[in-house]
Motif scaffolding. Structure first.
Motif, PDB file in Angstrom:
ATOM      1  N   TRP B  48       1.063  -1.086  -0.242  1.00 20.98           N
ATOM      2  CA  TRP B  48      -0.018   0.039   0.341  1.00 20.98           C
ATOM      3  C   TRP B  48       0.848   1.354  -0.069  1.00 20.98           C
ATOM      4  N   VAL B  49       0.813   2.066  -0.872  1.00 24.97           N
ATOM      5  CA  VAL B  49       1.329   3.187  -0.866  1.00 24.97           C
ATOM      6  C   VAL B  49       0.248   4.560  -0.601  1.00 24.97           C
ATOM      7  N   ASN B  50       0.901   4.875   0.376  1.00 21.62           N
ATOM      8  CA  ASN B  50      -0.271   6.152   0.740  1.00 21.62           C
ATOM      9  C   ASN B  50       0.207   7.968   0.340  1.00 21.62           C
ATOM     10  N   ALA B  51      -0.010   8.588  -0.599  1.00 19.23           N
ATOM     11  CA  ALA B  51      -0.124  10.012  -0.241  1.00 19.23           C
ATOM     12  C   ALA B  51      -0.452  10.239   0.618  1.00 19.23           C
ATOM     13  N   THR B  52       0.499  11.965   1.433  1.00 15.44           N
ATOM     14  CA  THR B  52      -0.176  12.528   2.491  1.00 15.44           C
ATOM     15  C   THR B  52      -1.751  13.100   2.406  1.00 15.44           C
ATOM     16  N   CYS B  53      -2.071  12.591   3.113  1.00 14.11           N
ATOM     17  CA  CYS B  53      -3.707  12.909   2.822  1.00 14.11           C
ATOM     18  C   CYS B  53      -4.296  12.091   4.013  1.00 14.11           C
ATOM     19  N   CYS B  54      -5.555  12.755   5.336  1.00 18.76           N
ATOM     20  CA  CYS B  54      -6.518  12.198   6.362  1.00 18.76           C
ATOM     21  C   CYS B  54      -5.806  10.939   6.412  1.00 18.76           C
ATOM     22  N   LEU B  55      -6.090  10.128   5.472  1.00 23.32           N
ATOM     23  CA  LEU B  55      -5.614   8.674   5.536  1.00 23.32           C
ATOM     24  C   LEU B  55      -4.846   8.280   6.388  1.00 23.32           C
ATOM     25  N   GLU B  56      -4.009   8.632   5.911  1.00 24.05           N
ATOM     26  CA  GLU B  56      -2.074   8.578   6.192  1.00 24.05           C
ATOM     27  C   GLU B  56      -1.657   9.382   7.508  1.00 24.05           C
ATOM     28  N   VAL B  57      -2.078  10.296   7.851  1.00 24.79           N
ATOM     29  CA  VAL B  57      -1.555  10.559   9.218  1.00 24.79           C
ATOM     30  C   VAL B  57      -2.764  10.082  10.265  1.00 24.79           C
ATOM     31  N   ALA B  58      -3.811   9.572   9.525  1.00 28.53           N
ATOM     32  CA  ALA B  58      -4.699   9.337  10.574  1.00 28.53           C
ATOM     33  C   ALA B  58      -4.029   7.672  11.134  1.00 28.53           C
ATOM     34  N   THR B  59      -4.072   7.679  10.212  1.00 30.14           N
ATOM     35  CA  THR B  59      -3.571   6.028  10.224  1.00 30.14           C
ATOM     36  C   THR B  59      -1.982   5.101  11.098  1.00 30.14           C
ATOM     37  N   THR B  60      -1.357   6.376  10.708  1.00 24.29           N
ATOM     38  CA  THR B  60      -0.118   5.918  11.179  1.00 24.29           C
ATOM     39  C   THR B  60       0.860   7.037  11.856  1.00 24.29           C
ATOM     40  N   ILE B  61       0.424   7.677  13.350  1.00 31.08           N
ATOM     41  CA  ILE B  61       1.335   8.064  13.345  1.00 31.08           C
ATOM     42  C   ILE B  61       2.055   8.019  14.681  1.00 31.08           C
ATOM     43  N   TYR B  62       3.633   7.928  14.204  1.00 33.68           N
ATOM     44  CA  TYR B  62       4.960   7.521  15.307  1.00 33.68           C
ATOM     45  C   TYR B  62       4.829   7.164  16.463  1.00 33.68           C
ATOM     46  N   PRO B  63       5.053   5.866  17.240  1.00 32.80           N
ATOM     47  CA  PRO B  63       5.161   4.832  16.969  1.00 32.80           C
ATOM     48  C   PRO B  63       4.251   3.278  16.626  1.00 32.80           C
ATOM     49  N   PHE B  64       3.075   4.330  15.991  1.00 32.91           N
ATOM     50  CA  PHE B  64       1.925   3.200  15.981  1.00 32.91           C
ATOM     51  C   PHE B  64       2.416   3.365  13.870  1.00 32.91           C
ATOM     52  N   ALA B  65       1.212   1.911  13.568  1.00 27.50           N
ATOM     53  CA  ALA B  65       0.128   1.316  12.593  1.00 27.50           C
ATOM     54  C   ALA B  65      -0.789   1.220  12.150  1.00 27.50           C
ATOM     55  N   ALA B  66      -1.577   1.565  11.815  1.00 26.29           N
ATOM     56  CA  ALA B  66      -2.846   0.764  11.558  1.00 26.29           C
ATOM     57  C   ALA B  66      -3.093   0.002  10.435  1.00 26.29           C
ATOM     58  N   TRP B  67      -1.887  -1.303  10.166  1.00 26.16           N
ATOM     59  CA  TRP B  67      -1.973  -1.557   8.769  1.00 26.16           C
ATOM     60  C   TRP B  67      -1.588  -3.085   8.820  1.00 26.16           C
ATOM     61  N   HIS B  68      -2.418  -3.731   7.918  1.00 28.40           N
ATOM     62  CA  HIS B  68      -1.708  -4.978   8.065  1.00 28.40           C
ATOM     63  C   HIS B  68      -1.361  -5.437   6.864  1.00 28.40           C
ATOM     64  N   VAL B  69      -1.167  -4.282   6.312  1.00 23.12           N
ATOM     65  CA  VAL B  69       0.230  -4.808   5.435  1.00 23.12           C
ATOM     66  C   VAL B  69       1.131  -4.144   4.795  1.00 23.12           C
ATOM     67  N   PRO B  70       2.207  -4.230   4.207  1.00 24.97           N
ATOM     68  CA  PRO B  70       3.526  -3.423   3.390  1.00 24.97           C
ATOM     69  C   PRO B  70       2.512  -1.950   3.174  1.00 24.97           C
ATOM     70  N   TRP B  71       3.331  -1.332   4.318  1.00 21.72           N
ATOM     71  CA  TRP B  71       2.283   0.268   3.687  1.00 21.72           C
ATOM     72  C   TRP B  71       3.864   1.628   3.463  1.00 21.72           C
ATOM     73  N   ILE B  72       3.486   2.206   2.702  1.00 23.24           N
ATOM     74  CA  ILE B  72       5.013   3.002   2.280  1.00 23.24           C
ATOM     75  C   ILE B  72       4.115   3.848   2.537  1.00 23.24           C
ATOM     76  N   HIS B  73       4.525   5.517   2.919  1.00 24.34           N
ATOM     77  CA  HIS B  73       4.362   6.901   2.744  1.00 24.34           C
ATOM     78  C   HIS B  73       5.413   7.591   2.262  1.00 24.34           C
ATOM     79  N   ASN B  74       5.615   9.052   1.230  1.00 21.88           N
ATOM     80  CA  ASN B  74       6.525   9.668   1.065  1.00 21.88           C
ATOM     81  C   ASN B  74       5.883  10.815   0.767  1.00 21.88           C
ATOM     82  N   ALA B  75       5.424  11.507  -0.009  1.00 18.33           N
ATOM     83  CA  ALA B  75       5.400  12.889   0.441  1.00 18.33           C
ATOM     84  C   ALA B  75       3.618  12.956  -0.514  1.00 18.33           C
ATOM     85  N   PHE B  76       3.369  14.415  -0.494  1.00 18.58           N
ATOM     86  CA  PHE B  76       1.475  14.414  -1.153  1.00 18.58           C
ATOM     87  C   PHE B  76       1.697  14.113  -2.626  1.00 18.58           C
TER      88      PHE B  76
END
Lengths: 396, 323
Positions: B48-76
């Motif tokens: 899962w490749v996530n752009a910067t967006c609500c879904l990104e900031v609300a699901t991966t606030i360090y040190p937590f990640a709410a994902w079952h799959v390999p997930w990567i965010h880069n930028a917007f």
């Protein structure tokens, strides 16, 4: 036995040959003068079946670095090259890639930043990435650009480092100049005879062991993460030296992070970075023949900044001029700023800054003579009147 | 022909993408959309490749990640370019035997800002290059992550913080950019619009997109309760009205030219756009303090014209020997 060959190559060709030797899995690149020949040459290698690599012809440098980030995240060996405006466009992702600790190797064929638009050499592009967290190495000649490329993959992918590496070669002065380059005599191309093992990533995106990369870090953790990044970057100097040593032991060419020239008894010295070093050495030889005790210190590794090596390299010089091929407007040249920082709290030489060679302005032996004369004058006075001097500006 | 679920109960119980514990707003459909994407591909590993967006900031606030799959965010603006690299890296490592050979999907997702506006270059480039990935745009018609600023997706007349409903300028003056037609113009094998209120249709489309070898695109409308100003219980109702009013019709485009209309049924009587607009506080200025009939007419006329255009494309697709 494989034999080393001496080939006449432009800097860009030499870098492309070296990158090919390192077997990158993914190249994502976009053309820009004076780097274009590197990515053209690599495209030819892929098209001719000489390099087994996915070559992504991205639609911008921003996407080039974005794709490098994605490919490095899954564990691939990744390469790209750019210059000037291309680096400026991708700079957002240049920072993010270093912060993510993704090894990527990128060559910069140094070119002035706009405006005015200019395709010739200075270091304003690389200095734009000075604070990005990338390891930055500057080459003096085409041989060094070739060797640095090979070393860069090893340094970047070392698990103790795991950082991207930016190799700089001066646009046109090196990128388009043909010089003799000795290639590596390699038997085992997969690992370069053990010098560069197949990448074994510290972490990677893996469907069998999911991790998340690129998280949001709020004030509770951001500073801690940055502190860790700084630790890794500072410590990388030891690995860089180790790699330089291993490379030299195998193939006979050592490229120290800081290289003094005629410094043992030097009264005045200049600090150079990049291709002007060769001209500087020639100037030192001429002046020495005239009886002047001048020396030169070549700074090869700019990030991490090798403070101790540079302090040691300056020996007992009384006046030191730091050459900058770029300027931080409203302040000094960036190399000088670091040098001045390295001298704080030490009773050392007089240090001043020379801004030279912007936008491809020639740097000649006379340029160096002017600087050495200037340093002698300050040394005689015992103080620096003008801490930043621009050399070679018309009408000055 | 792929097997598509015909009722919600057919969807896998297992959560395969986002997990509980995320911090999206109560009632936000972005989480539902992400969950449905995971349930649409029960038999295939994906990244899962996530752009910067609500879904990104609300699901991966360090040190937590709410994902079952390999997930990567880069930028917007670069989810599509990042996905290009992920795809390329995976393919080469498999080709060289460094990782096991298997069919792994790469799914990129971005909001309307990251897709319509700042990200469109990277998306166009990635589609043109033909990487095998799926791009999902969840469209809530504004920069909601930064606090409701107008985007190229925002509908005409809508209030946002950068298109305020003032006396002189009553909300956004431009119309919604025709995103799917722009994407379709690349000639990719499959792209479609979807709505979170038609979950089975959405799941079918994601599955179809995943089955495509090459790039595929799904554009899903996601009413935002904060930005559109409605109650936390109303996301799906508003999303349904977006479709029924013909404002956001659900359709597919095959190979860039074959248009197939899914919803609403053209035989059904038209739901006036007013019914959709009235649900949303961002359009309150069209009704209060006094009714702005002229603007309502402009919006209705625009919806009617776009709908007619779509019907023509679908009809033409059916009749033409080319298709």
């Amino acid at each position: 036995m494989a034999k080393a060959k001496v080939l006449g190559m432009m800097g860009d060709f030499a870098v492309a040959e070296a990158a090919k030797l390192c077997n990158p899995d993914v190249i994502a690149a976009y053309p820009i003068t004076p780097q274009t020949i590197i990515v053209e040459r690599l495209a030819e290698f892929v098209a001719d079946g000489e390099l087994d690599c996915d070559y992504i012809c991205v639609e911008s440098e921003h996407s080039a670095m974005s794709a490098c980030y994605g490919a490095s995240a899954v564990g691939a060996r990744v390469y790209t090259a750019t210059a000037s405006q291309g680096l400026a466009l991708m700079i957002e992702i240049v920072y993010i890639t270093a912060s993510a600790r993704f090894p990527v190797v990128m060559t910069i064929a140094n070119r002035a930043l706009s405006g005015p638009i200019n395709i010739h050499c200075d270091h304003s592009d690389a200095m734009l990435a000075r604070d990005s967290g990338w390891i930055q190495v500057f080459a003096e000649d085409c041989q060094e650009a070739y060797d640095s490329t090979i070393q860069a993959f090893r340094i970047a992918e070392d698990k103790r480092v795991s950082l991207p590496v930016m190799n700089c070669l001066d646009g046109f002065v090196l990128s388009h100049s043909i010089e003799p380059v000795t290639t590596l005599p390699i038997e085992d191309e997969e690992t370069l005879d053990g010098f560069l093992p197949v990448r074994d990533p510290l972490y990677k995106l893996d469907v069998d062991a999911p991790i998340a990369q690129g998280l949001l870090a709020l004030p509770e953790f951001y500073m801690e993460i940055k502190r860790g990044q700084q630790e890794a970057h500072l410590k990388s100097i030891d690995v860089i030296k180790e790699v330089i040593q291993d490379f030299g032991d195998r193939w006979g060419r050592y490229w120290p992070v800081v290289e003094p020239y005629q410094m043992d008894d030097a009264e005045v010295a200049v600090v150079t970075i990049g291709s002007s070093t060769g001209t500087g050495r020639a100037a030192v030889d001429e002046l020495r023949a005239e009886g002047k005790k001048v020396g030169l210190v070549k700074l090869r590794c700019f990030r991490p900044f090798p403070v101790k090596d540079i302090q040691a390299g300056l020996k007992n010089a009384g006046a030191v001029g730091v050459c900058d091929r770029s300027v931080s407007f409203g302040s000094t040249g960036p190399v000088y700023a670091d040098m001045a920082g390295a001298m704080v709290g030490r009773s050392g030489p007089i240090v001043k800054n020379f801004i030279i060679g912007l936008g491809g302005k020639d740097i000649t032996i006379d340029t160096f003579r002017t600087m050495y004369d200037n340093l002698y004058a300050d040394l005689a006075k015992g103080e620096v009147e003008e801490p930043v001097e621009w050399i070679g500006v018309r009408g000055e | 022909m792929a097997d598509y679920p015909t009722k919600l109960a057919d969807l896998p119980k297992e959560e395969r993408s986002v997990s509980s514990g995320h911090r999206l707003c109560t009632g936000c459909a972005a989480g539902t959309i992400a969950r449905l994407v995971g349930k649409a591909v029960p038999d295939k590993p994906f990244m899962w490749v996530n752009a910067t967006c609500c879904l990104e900031v609300a699901t991966t606030i360090y040190p937590f990640a709410a994902w079952h799959v390999p997930w990567i965010h880069n930028a917007f603006e670069n989810a599509a370019a990042t996905a290009s690299g992920v795809r390329s890296g995976l393919d080469m490592l498999m080709k060289k035997g460094r990782i096991p050979q298997r069919d792994i999907e790469v799914i990129a997702i971005g909001g309307d800002g990251g897709t319509y506006d700042i990200g469109i270059q990277a998306i166009s480039g990635a589609i043109e290059r033909g990487h095998d990935f799926v791009y999902i745009c969840y469209d809530n018609e504004a920069y909601m992550n930064t606090g409701i600023q107008r985007s190229g997706a925002t509908m005409h007349a809508a209030w946002t913080t950068t298109s305020p409903a003032g006396e002189a300028v009553p909300g956004k003056q431009e119309f919604k950019k025709p995103l799917l037609r722009i994407v379709a113009a690349h000639g990719l094998e499959y792209c479609a619009t979807a709505s979170c209120s038609y979950p089975l249709d959405f799941v079918r489309k994601v599955k179809r997109a995943v089955d495509v070898k090459g790039p595929a695109f799904v554009h899903v409308i996601q009413p935002c309760l904060r930005g559109w100003r409605f109650d936390t219980s109303e996301s799906f109702q508003v999303a349904r009205l977006a479709v029924e009013s013909r404002f956001f019709p659900l359709y597919e485009v095959y190979n860039g030219y074959k248009y197939v209309l899914n919803y609403p049924n053209p035989m059904m009587s038209k739901v006036p756009i007013e019914d959709y607009l009235k649900q949303q506080g961002r359009l309150r200025h069209l009704f209060k303090p006094e009714r702005k009939q002229e603007i309502l007419d402009i919006i209705q006329a625009h919806v009617d014209k776009e709908w007619e255009k779509l019907l023509e494309l679908a009809e033409f697709s059916e009749k033409s020997a080319l298709y």
